[in-house]
Design a protein around this motif. Structure first.
Motif, PDB file in Angstrom:
ATOM      1  N   SER A  93       0.826  -1.204   0.000  1.00 28.18           N
ATOM      2  CA  SER A  93       0.000   0.000   0.000  1.00 28.18           C
ATOM      3  C   SER A  93       0.858   1.251   0.000  1.00 28.18           C
ATOM      4  CB  SER A  93      -0.949   0.006   1.201  1.00 28.18           C
ATOM      5  OG  SER A  93      -0.223   0.065   2.406  1.00 28.18           O
ATOM      6  N   LEU A  94       0.224   2.333  -0.417  1.00 28.77           N
ATOM      7  CA  LEU A  94       0.807   3.668  -0.374  1.00 28.77           C
ATOM      8  C   LEU A  94      -0.042   4.511   0.568  1.00 28.77           C
ATOM      9  CD1 LEU A  94       1.265   4.132  -4.199  1.00 28.77           C
ATOM     10  CD2 LEU A  94       3.129   4.118  -2.553  1.00 28.77           C
ATOM     11  N   SER A  95       0.582   5.401   1.279  1.00 32.36           N
ATOM     12  CA  SER A  95      -0.130   6.291   2.194  1.00 32.36           C
ATOM     13  C   SER A  95       0.323   7.719   1.936  1.00 32.36           C
ATOM     14  CB  SER A  95       0.183   5.908   3.642  1.00 32.36           C
ATOM     15  OG  SER A  95      -0.295   6.897   4.523  1.00 32.36           O
ATOM     16  N   ILE A  96      -0.648   8.623   1.780  1.00 31.86           N
ATOM     17  CA  ILE A  96      -0.366  10.053   1.675  1.00 31.86           C
ATOM     18  C   ILE A  96      -0.939  10.715   2.923  1.00 31.86           C
ATOM     19  CG2 ILE A  96      -0.735  12.193   0.387  1.00 31.86           C
ATOM     20  CD1 ILE A  96      -1.210  10.451  -2.106  1.00 31.86           C
ATOM     21  N   VAL A  97      -0.087  11.368   3.694  1.00 30.54           N
ATOM     22  CA  VAL A  97      -0.550  12.065   4.889  1.00 30.54           C
ATOM     23  C   VAL A  97      -1.142  13.402   4.453  1.00 30.54           C
ATOM     24  CG1 VAL A  97       0.074  12.983   7.148  1.00 30.54           C
ATOM     25  CG2 VAL A  97       1.246  10.949   6.265  1.00 30.54           C
ATOM     26  N   VAL A  98      -2.399  13.625   4.833  1.00 28.61           N
ATOM     27  CA  VAL A  98      -3.106  14.851   4.472  1.00 28.61           C
ATOM     28  C   VAL A  98      -3.098  15.849   5.621  1.00 28.61           C
ATOM     29  CG1 VAL A  98      -5.342  15.786   3.733  1.00 28.61           C
ATOM     30  CG2 VAL A  98      -4.579  13.568   2.870  1.00 28.61           C
ATOM     31  N   ASP A  99      -3.252  15.356   6.854  1.00 28.62           N
ATOM     32  CA  ASP A  99      -3.318  16.240   8.012  1.00 28.62           C
ATOM     33  C   ASP A  99      -2.783  15.503   9.234  1.00 28.62           C
ATOM     34  OD1 ASP A  99      -3.962  18.645   9.328  1.00 28.62           O
ATOM     35  OD2 ASP A  99      -5.925  17.890   9.931  1.00 28.62           O
TER      36      ASP A  99
ATOM     37  N   HIS B 208       6.176  11.645  10.154  1.00 28.20           N
ATOM     38  CA  HIS B 208       5.586  12.037   8.870  1.00 28.20           C
ATOM     39  C   HIS B 208       4.414  12.964   9.098  1.00 28.20           C
ATOM     40  CE1 HIS B 208       8.109   9.092   6.949  1.00 28.20           C
ATOM     41  NE2 HIS B 208       7.786   8.282   7.937  1.00 28.20           N
ATOM     42  N   GLY B 209       4.298  13.987   8.228  1.00 29.11           N
ATOM     43  CA  GLY B 209       3.211  14.950   8.283  1.00 29.11           C
ATOM     44  C   GLY B 209       2.648  15.181   6.896  1.00 29.11           C
ATOM     45  N   PRO B 210       1.849  16.229   6.726  1.00 29.50           N
ATOM     46  CA  PRO B 210       1.233  16.504   5.434  1.00 29.50           C
ATOM     47  C   PRO B 210       2.268  16.536   4.305  1.00 29.50           C
ATOM     48  CG  PRO B 210       0.276  17.904   7.108  1.00 29.50           C
ATOM     49  CD  PRO B 210       1.451  17.199   7.749  1.00 29.50           C
ATOM     50  N   GLY B 211       1.963  15.816   3.248  1.00 26.76           N
ATOM     51  CA  GLY B 211       2.863  15.735   2.110  1.00 26.76           C
ATOM     52  C   GLY B 211       3.798  14.547   2.145  1.00 26.76           C
ATOM     53  N   SER B 212       3.711  13.732   3.189  1.00 30.14           N
ATOM     54  CA  SER B 212       4.528  12.511   3.238  1.00 30.14           C
ATOM     55  C   SER B 212       3.843  11.425   2.424  1.00 30.14           C
ATOM     56  CB  SER B 212       4.694  12.020   4.674  1.00 30.14           C
ATOM     57  OG  SER B 212       5.505  12.884   5.416  1.00 30.14           O
ATOM     58  N   LEU B 213       4.622  10.707   1.651  1.00 27.54           N
ATOM     59  CA  LEU B 213       4.157   9.545   0.891  1.00 27.54           C
ATOM     60  C   LEU B 213       4.992   8.360   1.348  1.00 27.54           C
ATOM     61  CD1 LEU B 213       2.538   8.256  -1.497  1.00 27.54           C
ATOM     62  CD2 LEU B 213       4.515   8.835  -2.923  1.00 27.54           C
ATOM     63  N   LEU B 214       4.313   7.306   1.798  1.00 23.71           N
ATOM     64  CA  LEU B 214       4.996   6.115   2.312  1.00 23.71           C
ATOM     65  C   LEU B 214       4.548   4.888   1.535  1.00 23.71           C
ATOM     66  CD1 LEU B 214       3.978   8.046   4.894  1.00 23.71           C
ATOM     67  CD2 LEU B 214       5.396   6.421   6.084  1.00 23.71           C
ATOM     68  N   PHE B 215       5.487   3.978   1.323  1.00 23.89           N
ATOM     69  CA  PHE B 215       5.167   2.690   0.697  1.00 23.89           C
ATOM     70  C   PHE B 215       5.336   1.596   1.742  1.00 23.89           C
ATOM     71  CE2 PHE B 215       6.339  -1.275  -1.407  1.00 23.89           C
ATOM     72  CZ  PHE B 215       5.241  -1.428  -2.226  1.00 23.89           C
TER      73      PHE B 215
END
Length: 120
Positions: free
Chosen positions: A40-46, A60-67
């Motif tokens: 999965s991929l995760s994008i932190v929005v808030d 990780h905060g807003p704008g982080s993308l994790l695999f």
């Protein structure tokens, strides 16, 4: 709309993602070590959270993308305001594309204002 169920995907997104959902995590919540059966991929929005994976900890905060590779054990601790994420299940086509550009088995992550915009 039920935020815990996958959203219907437009045709343009379908080749890249088999499911997209919104994850909301309460303030000061924690997730014990666990894994997922699919990558999965995760994008932190808030919000912010601390991620523990592969023997490393990172915030990780807003704008982080994790695999997250499939079956990779990880845990999280969420900040005082909680966290909002977009969670994406990539298709084999997306994984092939990303795998040609990133070392996916290393559970990479990145930070960018473009990811923050995408999440919004």
């Amino acid at each position: 709309m039920d935020l815990n169920n996958p959203l219907p995907l437009p045709d343009a997104v379908a080749p890249w993602s088999s499911a997209i959902r919104v994850g909301r995590y309460a303030a000061h919540a924690a997730m014990a070590p666990h894994h997922h059966d699919e990558p999965s991929l995760s994008i932190v929005v808030d919000g912010r959270y601390e991620e523990h994976i592969r023997g490393r900890s990172s915030t990780h905060g807003p704008g982080s993308l994790l695999f997250y590779p499939a079956f990779e054990t990880h845990s999280q601790e969420f900040c005082r305001a909680g966290t909002l994420q977009i969670l994406i299940t990539p298709t084999p086509t997306a994984l092939e594309f990303l795998g040609q550009r990133l070392s996916l088995p290393q559970a990479p992550y990145s930070q960018s204002t473009a990811f923050a915009d995408l999440g919004l």
